[in-house]
Structure formats: structure tokens, C-alpha cells
Write a protein that holds these residues in place. Structure first.
Motif, PDB file in Angstrom:
ATOM      1  N   LEU A 209      60.627  82.994  23.150  1.00 57.01           N
ATOM      2  CA  LEU A 209      59.217  82.631  23.191  1.00 57.01           C
ATOM      3  C   LEU A 209      59.126  81.164  23.593  1.00 57.01           C
ATOM      4  O   LEU A 209      59.782  80.306  22.983  1.00 57.01           O
TER       5      LEU A 209
ATOM      6  N   ARG B 132      54.427  86.973  30.754  1.00 58.48           N
ATOM      7  CA  ARG B 132      53.210  86.582  30.035  1.00 58.48           C
ATOM      8  C   ARG B 132      52.566  87.840  29.463  1.00 58.48           C
ATOM      9  O   ARG B 132      52.170  88.745  30.205  1.00 58.48           O
TER      10      ARG B 132
ATOM     11  N   ASN C 218      56.091  79.360  23.986  1.00 58.34           N
ATOM     12  CA  ASN C 218      54.959  78.629  23.397  1.00 58.34           C
ATOM     13  C   ASN C 218      55.439  77.751  22.251  1.00 58.34           C
ATOM     14  O   ASN C 218      56.167  78.213  21.362  1.00 58.34           O
TER      15      ASN C 218
ATOM     16  N   ARG D  18      52.767  77.633  16.876  1.00 56.50           N
ATOM     17  CA  ARG D  18      52.936  78.869  16.099  1.00 56.50           C
ATOM     18  C   ARG D  18      51.654  79.175  15.329  1.00 56.50           C
ATOM     19  O   ARG D  18      51.675  79.713  14.236  1.00 56.50           O
TER      20      ARG D  18
ATOM     21  N   ILE E 284      47.695  80.856  15.848  1.00 58.88           N
ATOM     22  CA  ILE E 284      46.814  81.675  16.679  1.00 58.88           C
ATOM     23  C   ILE E 284      45.381  81.457  16.217  1.00 58.88           C
ATOM     24  O   ILE E 284      45.075  81.572  15.023  1.00 58.88           O
TER      25      ILE E 284
ATOM     26  N   LEU F 219      50.957  85.008  25.117  1.00 63.01           N
ATOM     27  CA  LEU F 219      52.198  84.314  24.802  1.00 63.01           C
ATOM     28  C   LEU F 219      53.156  84.473  25.982  1.00 63.01           C
ATOM     29  O   LEU F 219      53.184  85.522  26.634  1.00 63.01           O
TER      30      LEU F 219
ATOM     31  N   THR G  39      45.125  86.706  22.481  1.00 60.94           N
ATOM     32  CA  THR G  39      45.942  85.536  22.794  1.00 60.94           C
ATOM     33  C   THR G  39      47.063  85.927  23.736  1.00 60.94           C
ATOM     34  O   THR G  39      47.533  87.073  23.731  1.00 60.94           O
TER      35      THR G  39
END
Length: 845
Positions: free
Chosen positions: A741, A805, A743, A746, A748, A755, A753
Motif C-alpha cells: 500500500l 488504484r 498511501n 492511515r 479514512i 487506495l 475512498t
């Protein structure tokens, strides 16, 4: 309840062990109807004082309990309704006491440990429901911790819909599944024992369904349209607009779970087919472009339409190969792909064939035989592979009619394009260079196989295994080599040899044996060192001339052996030849030649299993896989121009792809070679082969699969060198690529959303693909989002091509920002959690 039963129940209550520091039992009995006013004094309860509570002795009662008698058990009987907490002067005593009632609602609430009087109306509403001991037991089995009116409604629905947990999602799935049946037993049970208004209120609250038509069919359409609106890039049809929910995320998550859970998938698939027709999706999809519904997977018609349109593009000569491939790869992670996998695979390999032919096939040029063979093993073979893979998938496909135009186009491209071009240029080069001696300088010869590859191991007293698979041509051997590389901790590489001509089994098998001389007798038997090499037993005799611990066996004779017999057979043997025959066995017979590509697939699997057995049971280290010859196969009907009439008097051997004779013949459309290179300078024999892929005319069927000639597909002999690695070194260890991951945050803050994930390295030797399933859960393990699939199999060195994505849709519910929620990355193949990443969910409502 009669007086005797009441006495028994009350006595059990007073006999219960005292806990939590209590010194006595106090039981309140509110008899609203005053049914037992006259009988109350007749109750015979051991060690229990019976006290009548009236509206005028609250103080006296409290005084008696808390000042006068602090030790006795008390039954407080009140022939009146239970007061509300605000009006109950004894509410503090009631809180640490127990309540008894002959009213069924109160009994049920007491058994469930519920003391909140505010819930009494909802339990009373379900009096009929609780008359069944079975339903009551299933209600209790739900193990609800905190009761509310909504939870009670939901629990009743769960029991009536026969689901094992208190879940509106499970209730809905059970009711939707029943739409496939003529009877609506679950809904009838809700109408009879439950509350339909409560059901529709819950559906409106959590999924936004507020249509006046309260029907399950309309509700299912509501879910479909809402979910579809999240992925469809074209405007939603006017007739569907009223079916879009205000609670989109909950609907999307519900449909995702319904479609993808193993226990529900089959029912969903059946419903999708039914509602696809009810909603007339077919008429709308005609107006949409593929990209409009590329990510839509609610109905099978999306895949059917994509396949039909891709097929039309491919067969129409639209050369948008990258885009077409991207469409297929995009569908791999979606719901219906598995049902249409063979059609997609056939299209994929058709596109790869056309792309490769477009890149290199059209540019096949005449060159030296050496350069052309080198080009074949680096480039051209991929067209043969794509052709085989296309037909393997096509033959397995359920809906072949959608691919008929593609089949015709591929057949024409492969046969009249690639094969013809290669045949012309290769035959010209061969004619210029090799008629006086079938040997290309710089290319390993099949007749030198034993001396080059096997003898060096025996010289070092190493055990060596040789697997000879009849007709395992180079492109199939390359696929086997690639698979071995990603499945075993071993060093695996492939090279090739120039095969003997004519390229047929007797001669090819003899060439792979150690030998001083090879001869051809009058009966066309191939004699090696004075021994007829036709049988396995005779081949073993030839091997024993070169090593005392040699053995030759047929694969079919050992495949079913248990481990003990298998080990005993090869105990003490240093030189082992194993003969495998699957491809030629199918291809050389008219009745089964259409199955030759299926036989190639089976061969690859059987050889992998054999290697595993040799390594695991015999600790084999050095294994070679090779072949006697390759083959040419084309599915299309042969034309007269594909055949050559040839009559040679007193021919020694006569085949569709070769003639052996004692004299030279000049036949138009053929090549004639001396066989001195194989049989020595005293040889008086010649071999005549058709130019290119043509066949000699012969009676009978079975001309599509042939070998014996000099085309690269026939005479490029693969040699796979497999060396098992038992060391602790990680050099040859196989592992999956990593996915991370990317991003940084952590946290939201939106129900929808995105990621991003990164495949940290490309797929290559020893680094194999990873397939992940991604979703969010809460601390109790309940799924709170949709599910995404990542297939990390990119072979690109460009990092942008290894970035994924993914869109996550969270269920619309109350989230606690002080608690942890987790993104789960699950390895689908291993069925284990690959990574568990904690998140905070802080949504602004």
C-alpha cells in the motif's frame, strides 16, 4: 400456568445459588389481571415470605425489606400492573431483584435477561412468534448482547428467514434467493409471525428504499440499479432513475457481498440472468461503448457483449492490440470472468498472435539457416505458441459461436500468412545450404545429445535422468521450462538442437541414444550399435553398453507406481531414460489429431508431476527433458494446393512428410537430401521432403498433424536442463512478487475512498504473480466494505505499469474513531492474510 407449575418455577428461582454478594432472593410478581389474588396464600414455598404489595403500602414494604427483615427470602406479589420506573417507589429494590410473571411476554424477556420495560411492546407484538419453542430457541441462539426495538425486529426477521445471525444483509439475501422459487415461504412466515412494516422500515433506513411499491422484485432491481450507477460511465436510462438509492454505499457493499461470497454466488448468478431479461438490459447496452461498462459486472451480458465486440474487432482487422488486451485484463478481476474465461483466453491469444505476427511475422526474411533458427527460438516460436493456446481455449469454450469469425481470421493469418512466409524463406535457405549435408555449423546436433549433455555427468559419477517426450516441440518445451522455473527451487534453462531428418519417431529416438553408428536396415528398422532400437528393452541394452547402471522405462509403466516400488525400480541406477508419449499418440491418429493441443497441455502437466516425483522420491538433481521430433499442425481444412503428388519407384519408406529412397529424385515442390551425415559416407539413401508445410498425397484422413519434414517446428529439438537446488541459498528460490500500500495516511474520511498499491518488482524468473483479495473489516472481523481483486502479474520494468488504484466503498454506519478498522490483503491462492493494515475511520456525517 397452573398453581402447581407456578410453585415449581418459583421454588427453582429461590433455590438458585446466591451470587454477587447477595444474601437472599427477592422476587417481584406483577399479576396485572389479578388472576392469582385468591391463590397466592396457598403457595407453599420453603423458607420464603410472601408479601402482598398494594398501591398504599410502598413505604411499609420498603421498611419491611430494608429495616425489619434483612435475611428472609421474599416473594412480593402485586395484583396490579407494573408501574413505570418514574412511578415505582420500589424501583431501586427491583433493580437488584428478580421478576416473575405468568405473562408470556414477561417470561420471554426474563429468560433473555431483559429488564428494560420499554421493550415490552415490541416483544408483545411478537407473541405469536414466540409461541413456537423452536423459533424461541433460534431467537435465543442469536446470542444478542444489547437489545433495542430495532434489534428485536431484526432478530425475528433473521429467525423467520432461517439465517444464523442477526443481520439485515443475510435476511435480504435469503429473501432474494427465494425469488427463484415459485413459493415464497420465508415472506409468508414474515407476514404470519413477523412484522412486514418493520422489514420495510429497516430496508428504508439502511438502504434508502422508499418506493411506494413494496415488493421484493422491485427491491432487488433497486439494489442492482444503485450498484450499477457506481460503475456505469454512460447516463443511467430514464426508466431506471427512480431506482437509485440515497444510501448508495450500503447498496454497493450489499451487492458486492451477495455476488462474491461463495455460499451466495450461485444464487446471485441465477438471479442476474432472470433480472437481466426483466430489466431489458440488452436494449440499453447497444447504445453504450465498451469503456462505458468496462467495470460493470452485475450481469453476464456485459461480458457477452465485450466478447462479441472484441471478436468483431479482431476478425475485422482492427489492430488496437494494446487496448484490446487491456480490456481483457481489466475483466479478469470481475465477477463473471470465470464463466467466460475460455472465450477471453481464446481472444487474448488471438490478439497476441496477431500482435506478434504484426511485429515480426510480416518481416520474415530469407537469411542463413543458422540465423533463421536463432530467430525462430527467440521470436517466431511465440506465434506457434499463441496459435496452440488459442485453439486450446477455443476447444474448451462453451460458446464457440461467438468466436467463429476469430477462428477463421486466425487460421488464415497463421496458415496463409506466417507459415507460408516462414516456409518459403526457410526452404530457400535450406535448399541453398543443406542439400549436400544436413548439418548447420554452430548448432548442436541431435545425434550428439548423449555425448554433449549426458556423458559429462556420468564422467563425474553423477546420476542423470533423461525424459524423452515424443513430439514435444520447442514452443511447448519453452512453456514447460518457464513453468518449472516458477514452481521449483532449481536452475532451469532451455537450449535446442538441430534434429535429424526425416523427423520421425524411430530415427529421432535412436539419435538420442549413445551410439557409435546408426544404420537403417531393409525393413526400415533403425539399428544402433547392431541392436534394433525400436523397443524400450532394446534401448536399455544399448544404454548398458555405455554404463552398467542404466535403465530405460516407459512413463505409462511407472506413473501409477507407489513410492516404494518407484524407489526400488531406480535404486542404484545412474543412467535413466524415461519415454513419454502423449502428443504423438494423439496426433498420429486421425480420430484424435484434433486433440493434439489438449495433449500438449496434458503433457506439460504430466512432465511437471514426473519431475516432482523424481526430485521428491529419488532426490534427483540432474534431469534433461528433450524430444525425438516436433510437429506441424493446422486446424483448417487442407486444400489441394497443400498436397503434392509424388510417386517414387521402390521407395524404402513413404510418408505424408517424407520419402526415403536409394536414388535421387527431382520432384517439383520438394527438397532432396543425402543421409550421409547420419548413416556415414557409405550411405546410399536419400530423403525427399515437401517444401514448406505441404504434404504428399495419401489416402485416408489425418493430414493436419504431420512431422518428418524440415520445417523449424519439426526439427528444432528442445533440451531443457533442470538442476534441482537443495542448498540453503536463496538464489533459485521461487517467491511471489510483493505488493505494498503506497498511501501514507492511515485515516479514512470518506465512505468512498481510493487506495493505491504498488507491485514492487516485475514478474520474471523465480518471481511469480500474486493474486490478492482486498477488503475492510471491523475489530470483530465483520466486513464493512466491498471487495477488490489485484492480480499482480506485470512483467513491465516501468513502475507506472505496476501501480493499482482500487476503489473502496464503506458501509454507511456509525464508525468510532477511537477504534481500529483493518484493511485486509488476502492471498487468494494460499487462503491466508497477506497483510493486515490498521486504519482509523473518521467520517463527517
Amino acid at each position: 400456568m397452573n398453581l402447581k407449575e407456578i410453585t415449581r418455577v418459583l421454588q427453582e428461582m429461590f433455590n438458585k445459588e446466591l451470587t454477587e454478594g447477595k444474601k437472599r432472593h427477592i422476587v417481584f410478581w406483577y399479576d396485572e389481571e389479578g388472576e392469582f389474588t385468591n391463590e397466592i396464600d396457598e403457595l407453599a414455598l420453603d423458607g420464603v415470605r410472601i408479601w402482598r404489595l398494594t398501591e398504599k403500602n410502598y413505604f411499609a414494604t420498603k421498611y419491611e425489606l430494608e429495616k425489619v427483615d434483612l435475611n428472609s427470602h421474599f416473594l412480593i406479589y402485586a395484583a396490579m400492573p407494573k408501574p413505570t420506573p418514574r412511578e415505582n417507589w420500589l424501583i431501586d429494590v427491583l433493580k437488584y431483584s428478580t421478576e416473575f410473571s405468568t405473562d408470556r411476554t414477561t417470561v420471554i424477556m426474563r429468560n433473555l435477561g431483559i429488564k428494560e420495560d420499554s421493550l415490552r411492546p415490541v416483544f408483545k407484538k411478537y407473541t405469536k412468534f414466540f409461541k413456537s419453542n423452536e423459533r424461541t430457541a433460534r431467537f435465543e441462539a442469536l446470542n444478542i448482547k444489547n437489545y433495542t426495538e430495532e434489534i428485536v425486529d431484526l432478530a425475528v426477521l433473521s429467525v423467520l428467514c432461517k439465517v444464523n445471525k442477526c443481520s439485515l444483509e443475510e435476511v435480504l439475501k435469503a429473501l432474494f434467493k427465494e425469488l427463484l422459487q415459485e413459493e415464497r415461504k420465508l415472506w409468508e412466515a414474515i407476514e404470519k409471525y413477523g412484522d412486514t412494516n418493520a422489514f420495510w422500515n429497516l430496508v428504508e433506513k439502511y438502504y434508502g428504499y422508499n418506493l411506494s411499491d413494496k415488493s421484493l422484485e422491485k427491491l432487488f432491481i433497486f439494489f442492482i440499479v444503485t450498484s450499477l450507477s457506481e460503475t456505469l460511465q454512460a447516463p443511467i436510462p430514464e426508466a431506471w432513475k427512480n431506482y437509485i438509492s440515497s444510501e448508495r454505499t450500503n447498496c454497493v457493499v450489499f451487492m458486492d457481498h451477495f455476488m462474491n461470497r461463495v455460499v451466495d454466488k450461485e444464487h446471485y448468478d441465477q438471479l442476474a440472468v432472470v433480472f437481466e431479461e426483466k430489466m431489458n438490459v440488452k436494449s440499453y447496452i447497444k447504445e453504450w461503448d465498451i469503456n462505458d461498462f468496462l467495470q460493470c459486472d452485475l450481469f453476464p451480458i456485459f461480458d457477452e457483449t465485450i466478447i462479441e465486440r472484441l471478436a468483431a474487432q479482431v476478425s475485422g482487422g482492427v489492430e488496437e492490440f494494446e487496448q484490446q488486451t487491456a480490456v481483457i485484463l481489466a475483466r479478469r478481476t470481475l465477477h463473471w470472468y470465470s464463466q467466460f474465461k475460455e472465450e477471453y483466453e481464446a481472444l487474448y491469444w488471438a490478439i497476441q498472435l496477431l500482435k506478434k505476427y504484426n511485429d515480426i511475422g510480416k518481416n520474415i526474411k530469407r537469411d542463413s539457416t543458422y540465423n533463421m533458427l536463432q530467430r525462430y527460438v527467440t521470436d517466431y516460436y511465440e506465434i506457434d505458441k499463441a496459435y496452440r493456446k488459442f485453439y486450446s481455449a477455443f476447444d474448451r469454450a462453451q460458446y464457440k459461436d461467438r468466436l467463429e469469425s476469430v477462428q477463421e481470421y486466425i487460421e488464415n493469418t497463421y496458415t496463409n500468412g506466417y507459415l507460408d512466409d516462414l516456409a518459403i524463406h526457410w526452404s530457400n535457405s535450406v535448399e541453398d545450404e543443406l542439400l549436400n549435408g544436413w548439418r548447420i555449423d554452430g548448432i548442436e546436433q541431435q545425434t550428439d545429445f548423449y555425448r554433449t549433455f549426458i556423458q559429462p555427468h556420468l564422467s563425474k559419477d553423477e546420476r542423470v535422468f533423461v525424459i524423452i517426450s515424443d513430439a514435444l516441440r520447442y514452443e511447448a518445451a519453452k512453456e514447460l521450462c518457464d513453468q518449472l522455473n516458477i514452481e521449483r527451487k532449481a536452475s532451469t534453462e532451455i537450449t535446442f538442437m538441430q534434429g535429424v531428418i526425416p523427423s520421425f519417431t524411430k530415427l529421432g529416438m535412436a539419435s538420442l541414444l549413445p551410439h557409435k553408428n546408426i544404420e537403417l536396415d531393409e525393413q526400415m528398422n533403425v539399428i544402433v550399435n547392431g541392436i534394433n532400437s525400436l523397443t524400450t528393452a532394446n534401448r536399455e541394452k544399448i544404454l548398458l553398453q555405455y554404463h552398467p547402471d542404466a535403465i530405460a522405462v516407459q512413463y505409462d509403466d511407472i506413473v501409477d507406481m507407489n513410492r516404494k516400488k518407484f524407489r526400488e525400480l531406480f535404486s542404484g541406477k545412474k543412467l535413466i531414460y524415461i519415454y513419454h508419449n502423449q502428443i504423438d499418440a494423439k496426433g498420429d491418429h486421425a480420430a484424435t489429431e484434433r486433440e493434439v493441443f489438449q495433449a500438449v497441455d496434458e503433457t506439460i502437466e504430466e512432465l511437471k508431476q514426473l519431475i516432482n516425483q523424481l526430485v521428491n522420491d529419488l532426490s534427483a538433481t540432474n534431469i534433461y527433458i528433450t524430444a525425438d521430433h516436433g510437429f506441424i499442425y493446422k486446424r483448417g481444412r487442407l486444400q489441394e494446393r497443400d498436397k503434392i503428388s509424388a510417386k517414387v519407384d521402390n521407395a524404402n519408406a513413404d510418408n505424408r512428410r517424407f520419402i526415403i529412397t536409394n536414388k535421387t529424385e527431382h520432384i517439383e515442390g520438394t527438397l532432396t537430401f543425402t543421409m550421409k551425415n547420419l548413416f556415414g559416407k557409405d550411405n546410399v539413401r536419400y530423403v525427399i521432403v515437401p517444401r514448406g508445410t505441404n504434404r504428399f498425397k495419401k489416402q485416408g484422413a489425418g493430414a493436419n498433424y504431420v512431422h518428418g519434414g524440415v520445417m523449424p517446428q519439426e526439427i528444432v529439438i528442445p533440451v531443457i536442463k533442470f538442476k534441482n537446488d537443495r542448498s540453503k541459498s536463496e538464489k533459485n528460490a521461487v517467491r511471489k512478487v510483493e505488493v505494498r500500500l503506497t498511501n501514507i495516511s492511515r485515516k479514512i474520511t470518506n465512505m468512498i475512498t481510493y487506495l493505491e498499491f504498488f507491485q514492487t518488482e516485475k514478474v520474471e524468473d523465480k518471481k511469480i504473480p500474486l493474486r490478492l483479495k482486498l477488503y475492510f473489516i471491523d475489530e470483530e472481523g465483520n466486513r464493512i466494505s466491498n471487495e477488490n481483486i489485484i492480480i499482480a502479474d506485470s512483467q513491465s520494468a516501468n513502475p507506472a505499469h505496476r501501480t493499482y488504484r482500487e476503489k473502496f466503498v464503506l458501509r454507511n454506519m456509525q464508525y468510532d474513531k477511537t477504534k481500529k478498522y483493518y484493511l485486509i490483503l488476502e492471498d487468494e491462492e494460499e487462503e491466508m492474510v497477506y497483510e493486515k493494515i490498521p486504519f482509523i475511520i473518521d467520517l463527517a456525517f
